[in-house]
Write a protein that holds these residues in place. Sequence first.
Motif, PDB file in Angstrom:
ATOM      1  N   HIS A  98       0.824  -1.214   0.000  1.00 30.69           N
ATOM      2  CA  HIS A  98       0.000   0.000   0.000  1.00 30.69           C
ATOM      3  C   HIS A  98       0.857   1.263   0.000  1.00 30.69           C
ATOM      4  CE1 HIS A  98      -3.651  -2.357   0.662  1.00 30.69           C
ATOM      5  NE2 HIS A  98      -2.990  -3.026   1.618  1.00 30.69           N
ATOM      6  N   MET A  99       2.163   1.097  -0.160  1.00 30.50           N
ATOM      7  CA  MET A  99       3.061   2.255  -0.135  1.00 30.50           C
ATOM      8  C   MET A  99       3.633   2.533  -1.517  1.00 30.50           C
ATOM      9  SD  MET A  99       5.335   1.688   3.303  1.00 30.50           S
ATOM     10  CE  MET A  99       4.590   1.453   4.917  1.00 30.50           C
ATOM     11  N   SER A 100       3.954   3.794  -1.739  1.00 25.69           N
ATOM     12  CA  SER A 100       4.656   4.162  -2.969  1.00 25.69           C
ATOM     13  C   SER A 100       6.136   3.825  -2.813  1.00 25.69           C
ATOM     14  CB  SER A 100       4.499   5.662  -3.233  1.00 25.69           C
ATOM     15  OG  SER A 100       5.143   6.414  -2.210  1.00 25.69           O
ATOM     16  N   GLU A 101       6.873   3.896  -3.911  1.00 25.01           N
ATOM     17  CA  GLU A 101       8.314   3.615  -3.871  1.00 25.01           C
ATOM     18  C   GLU A 101       9.030   4.585  -2.936  1.00 25.01           C
ATOM     19  OE1 GLU A 101      11.161   1.000  -4.809  1.00 25.01           O
ATOM     20  OE2 GLU A 101       9.162   0.969  -5.710  1.00 25.01           O
ATOM     21  N   HIS A 102       8.568   5.832  -2.945  1.00 25.51           N
ATOM     22  CA  HIS A 102       9.175   6.860  -2.096  1.00 25.51           C
ATOM     23  C   HIS A 102       8.938   6.554  -0.618  1.00 25.51           C
ATOM     24  CE1 HIS A 102       9.188  10.795   0.049  1.00 25.51           C
ATOM     25  NE2 HIS A 102      10.289  10.964  -0.669  1.00 25.51           N
ATOM     26  N   ALA A 105      11.111   3.689   0.629  1.00 27.91           N
ATOM     27  CA  ALA A 105      12.489   4.135   0.882  1.00 27.91           C
ATOM     28  C   ALA A 105      12.582   4.874   2.212  1.00 27.91           C
ATOM     29  CB  ALA A 105      12.969   5.021  -0.263  1.00 27.91           C
ATOM     30  N   LEU A 106      11.556   5.685   2.509  1.00 26.43           N
ATOM     31  CA  LEU A 106      11.549   6.416   3.778  1.00 26.43           C
ATOM     32  C   LEU A 106      11.502   5.461   4.969  1.00 26.43           C
ATOM     33  CD1 LEU A 106       9.168   9.481   3.154  1.00 26.43           C
ATOM     34  CD2 LEU A 106      11.642   9.526   3.552  1.00 26.43           C
ATOM     35  N   VAL A 107      10.645   4.437   4.882  1.00 25.26           N
ATOM     36  CA  VAL A 107      10.515   3.472   5.977  1.00 25.26           C
ATOM     37  C   VAL A 107      11.827   2.717   6.186  1.00 25.26           C
ATOM     38  CG1 VAL A 107       9.372   1.336   6.697  1.00 25.26           C
ATOM     39  CG2 VAL A 107       8.022   3.207   5.725  1.00 25.26           C
TER      40      VAL A 107
END
Length: 310
Positions: A98-102, A105-107
């Motif tokens: 459910h997350m974008s690629e960005h 990367a943040l997580v």
Amino acid sequence: MMSFISASIWEWVMMVVISSLVWAVFIHLAYRRKELGLLLFPYAMMSVLGARYFAAHHEGIILGFFIMMLCVLYRDSPLNTDDVPAWMKALGARAFAHMSEHDRALVINAGKCVGVLLLSISVYWNVYACVTDVLYPYSQARALSSLIERGNLQNERMMSGWTRLEATKEERQKWEGAYCGGGDKCIDFTTWYPADLIVANPYFSKNLISNSQDGSSYLLWYQPAGQAKKDLETWKNEEEPALYFTLYQPFYFKDLGYNRADYIEVRYVHLVRPWKDQYKASTCSVYMRRDVYRKVFHKEAPKGMVVDIS
């Protein structure tokens, strides 16, 4: 040993939680490598012995055991992503879906930062402890050996005090042959003495402790029935020590027929012992006979009973 520990409910809960997490990881890793018996059986044996003999300062043995097990498990199979439980992988996959690629990367970067932060805390504590150990004395061994050599006291009688614990009648009955020179409300352990002469012993070719059992140069936890009474009677008939190492309590002098006024308390070193980013300071003292004080310092003892040379 747990009777000497004062911990809040919250601290007990945290100990259980952290311990459970450690065990969960090790059991999982050992099970995957078919080494569960190697993990559990030695620990069970240590637990049986530990219930009777372990104290808080023995926790390093347990740490060493877990480090050894980690090395054994890594030898069998290096740690990798296959060691992550399936349910954790599934949970992570659903979250990442459910997350974008960005955001992914943040997580990931946030997780790395948290890991570095947690490790940095431990590094900071170790650096602080090392610096403190370099700047300040941790043990009294050097200072005491210097004092003894300064006065050429190696051949003088040096005595350690003993341990007198308050005890009820029921507690005394647990110790066969327990003795207390002060009455019936305590127990004397004449084989439990302060560490001063023990840690200074390696600097000399002879045992400095004149009142140790069987000439031992180390601390004895075992005390035969009747040993305390025998020791105290023997010490009464021996020469008064030149140096007497003990925390002050009147009975240490009165019970052996010594006059406290014949001794000067000499504070010979200030110790600093680190714990994480804090430290505990303490002072080590020795009771020095007045005539010995004149020999060492070449002057009369002052009117006060305490001298600080640290």
